[in-house]
Every structure is written in structure tokens, then in C-alpha cells.
Motif scaffolding. Structure first.
Motif, PDB file in Angstrom:
ATOM      1  N   SER A 269       0.771  -1.252   0.176  1.00  0.00           N
ATOM      2  CA  SER A 269       0.077  -0.024  -0.096  1.00  0.00           C
ATOM      3  C   SER A 269       0.756   0.995   0.099  1.00  0.00           C
ATOM      4  O   SER A 269       0.645   2.287  -0.510  1.00  0.00           O
ATOM      5  CB  SER A 269      -0.993   0.012   1.309  1.00  0.00           C
ATOM      6  OG  SER A 269      -1.932  -1.160   1.243  1.00  0.00           O
ATOM      7  N   LYS A 273       0.514   3.856  -2.923  1.00  0.00           N
ATOM      8  CA  LYS A 273       0.059   5.097  -2.348  1.00  0.00           C
ATOM      9  C   LYS A 273       1.307   6.361  -3.022  1.00  0.00           C
ATOM     10  O   LYS A 273       0.766   7.372  -3.670  1.00  0.00           O
ATOM     11  CB  LYS A 273       0.051   5.487  -0.948  1.00  0.00           C
ATOM     12  CG  LYS A 273      -0.174   6.837  -0.507  1.00  0.00           C
ATOM     13  CD  LYS A 273      -0.163   6.823   1.116  1.00  0.00           C
ATOM     14  CE  LYS A 273      -0.326   8.311   1.476  1.00  0.00           C
ATOM     15  NZ  LYS A 273      -0.124   8.645   2.982  1.00  0.00           N
ATOM     16  N   GLU A 277       0.702   9.364  -5.852  1.00  0.00           N
ATOM     17  CA  GLU A 277       0.952  10.776  -5.745  1.00  0.00           C
ATOM     18  C   GLU A 277       2.012  11.395  -6.477  1.00  0.00           C
ATOM     19  O   GLU A 277       1.852  12.546  -6.970  1.00  0.00           O
ATOM     20  CB  GLU A 277       1.449  10.860  -4.036  1.00  0.00           C
ATOM     21  CG  GLU A 277       0.248  10.825  -3.290  1.00  0.00           C
ATOM     22  CD  GLU A 277       0.842  10.674  -1.759  1.00  0.00           C
ATOM     23  OE1 GLU A 277       2.038  11.004  -1.535  1.00  0.00           O
ATOM     24  OE2 GLU A 277       0.220  10.463  -0.967  1.00  0.00           O
TER      25      GLU A 277
END
Length: 291
Positions: A269, A273, A277
Motif C-alpha cells: 500500500s 500510494k 501521488e
């Protein structure tokens, strides 16, 4: 770099810090005046000592000095989103690497020549990233104290009061926990758990001659066997007695721990993530970049 890696722009230490590191750090912060004493009294002396030692007897790596090693460091710093420390190479027959930064001055990293001789370039980058993990997690204060305790124990085996010995045990317990966080930083930088575990295997029984012959799968099986010892009360007691005076967890335990985290949802994760971004920021700039 030869393969694409997720750049962890904006990475925070607490996103990968090991729970044992967090708990041990919080416990040390409860000791009144310890942090302040190290930063203001012991820290400046230690920094100056190591800086003089590095300048006098090591080689400072840069774009004009061992540039291939300098590139490895810069790449790891880019992935982990951290400013590069100075990198020194020191002639030493004991495979080791260490780092220090306390007062906000130029942090540095030292890598011994014997370690370089038995690692691949990717494994060496994992070692650099491990040391960057200490800087990212702000481990410098308590690392300094741990190093002083180890030095004192080596010079004066029966030194200190019961109070000092109790503090030493707590500091050594902390530094063993902190190493787990730094192994995670190494994984985040190279993004291949087998590379990190291979480093740990070679630190256990490697040499320039033997390292290419070692079998990582067999070492992982060895790590599982070590973990099985904890299932008995006697085995757990013996493991505790074996490790309580060490500055690092035993390599097989570290290998098993990094294998476990690499398979976890938390690790996957975190990479996903940060990749999202990064892509969003890059798209706003009108394109995206590869390296």
C-alpha cells in the motif's frame, strides 16, 4: 537505474518505522534529560571525533571520486526522499557500515572496504539505504549513546554502576529495534526483498570467495528454523540470553522480518500510494519522468 522504482516523494519515517522501534524510542524519551544530554554534551564531541577520523583516514566519495558509488547513494536518496549525506570509504577488514548526525550538521556515512568487496552493487545500495534509514528516522542521538556504551564495554568490561548497566541494556534493546526500521528503508530503496536478505546472508557467512556461492533459499529456510525455536519456552529463553548484549538482531531474524514485511499489505500500500501521488504531481507538470 537499470529498473524502474517507485519514488517515495514525501516519505515520512513513521510510514515505515517498525512498531518495536516506535515503542523502544518512546520508552527512552521518558527518561528525563537523556535526549538533551546526548544532543548538547556527548553529540558534539562524537561528531567532531568521527569527522576528524573520516577526513584523516577515509576517502570521501563524490562525482570525481568513485563516482559509481556516489551514483548509488544519490539514487537511494532520491527514492527515499532524503538529502544525501557525505559518504566515506574506509579501509577495514571487518565488514561494516555506520552513520551519524546529531546537531544538524552535515551527516555522514562510512562503508568499510571489506563490505564492498563481497557485495553486488545493488546489495551495496541496500546497505547505503539502511544507513539512510537511521538518518530518516532521526536515530542519531541514541545511536551515539549506544556506540559509547559498546566502546566502554570493550575497553572496560566491568565498567559502570548498576544504573549505567541498566541504561546500557535499554539502549542496546532500542538499537536492535531500530535496525528493523532501517532494514525496511533498505527494502523501500531497492524494492526487492531478496537483495536485502542476500546482504544479511553475506554478513552472516560471506567473503569475497564464498559470497557468490551462497544459496539464498537455503538461508531463508534457516531463518524459518530459527523462528521455530521460539515455540518452546527454553528456546525463547536461550534466544533472549543470546541477543541481549548485541547491537543488532541476529541476521536470520532480520531476514525473516523483511520477508514478512515485503509480503504485507502495509508495504504494498505504501508503494502504491506514493506511486499515485508521484504520477499526479508529474501529470500537473505536463508529463512524467523515468530514471
Amino acid at each position: 537505474m537499470d529498473i524502474a522504482k517507485t519514488l517515495l516523494i514525501g516519505l515520512r519515517a513513521d510510514e515505515f518505522r517498525h512498531p518495536l522501534d516506535f515503542q523502544a524510542t518512546q520508552a527512552l524519551k521518558q527518561l528525563p534529560g537523556l535526549d538533551l544530554a546526548v544532543r548538547n554534551l556527548l553529540g558534539p564531541v562524537a561528531e567532531q571525533f568521527f569527522y576528524l577520523n573520516n577526513i584523516a583516514s577515509s576517502v570521501l566519495v563524490g562525482k570525481n571520486q568513485l563516482p559509481h558509488l556516489h551514483k548509488l547513494l544519490l539514487e537511494a536518496c532520491t527514492v527515499l526522499d532524503i538529502e544525501p549525506p557525505q559518504l566515506y570509504i574506509q579501509q577495514n577488514p571487518i565488514p561494516n557500515a555506520y552513520t551519524l548526525a546529531i546537531q544538524g550538521k552535515q551527516p555522514f556515512m562510512v562503508v568499510h572496504t571489506s563490505l564492498i568487496e563481497m557485495l553486488t552493487l545493488e546489495e551495496l545500495q541496500a546497505v547505503m539505504a539502511h544507513e539512510l534509514g537511521h538518518l530518516k528516522c532521526d536515530h542519531g542521538v541514541y545511536l551515539t549513546l549506544a556506540n559509547l556504551f559498546v566502546l566502554a564495554a570493550g575497553l572496560l568490561p566491568n565498567w559502570g554502576t548498576i544504573l549505567a548497566q541498566s541504561l546500557q541494556e535499554r539502549i542496546l534493546e532500542w538499537v536492535r529495534c531500530a535496525e528493523f526500521s532501517c532494514d525496511r528503508a533498505a527494502l523501500l530503496a531497492v524494492q526487492d526483498p531478496k537483495v536485502v536478505m542476500s546482504v544479511l546472508m553475506k554478513l552472516s557467512g560471506g567473503s569475497p570467495t564464498l559470497s557468490p556461492l551462497l544459496n539464498l533459499d537455503a538461508f531463508i529456510e534457516q531463518a524459518r528454523a530459527y523462528e521455530d525455536i521460539s515455540k518452546s519456552e527454553l528456546g525463547q529463553l536461550l534466544k533472549t540470553a543470546q541477543t541481549q548484549q548485541l547491537t543488532h538482531p541476529v541476521p536470520v531474524l532480520r531476514a525473516k522480518e523483511i520477508d514478512r514485511w515485503a509480503s504485507s499489505k502495509d508495504y504494498q500500500s505504501l508503494l502504491l500510494k506514493r506511486q499515485k501521488e508521484y504520477n499526479q504531481k508529474d501529470n500537473k507538470m505536463g508529463g512524467w519522468r523515468n530514471w
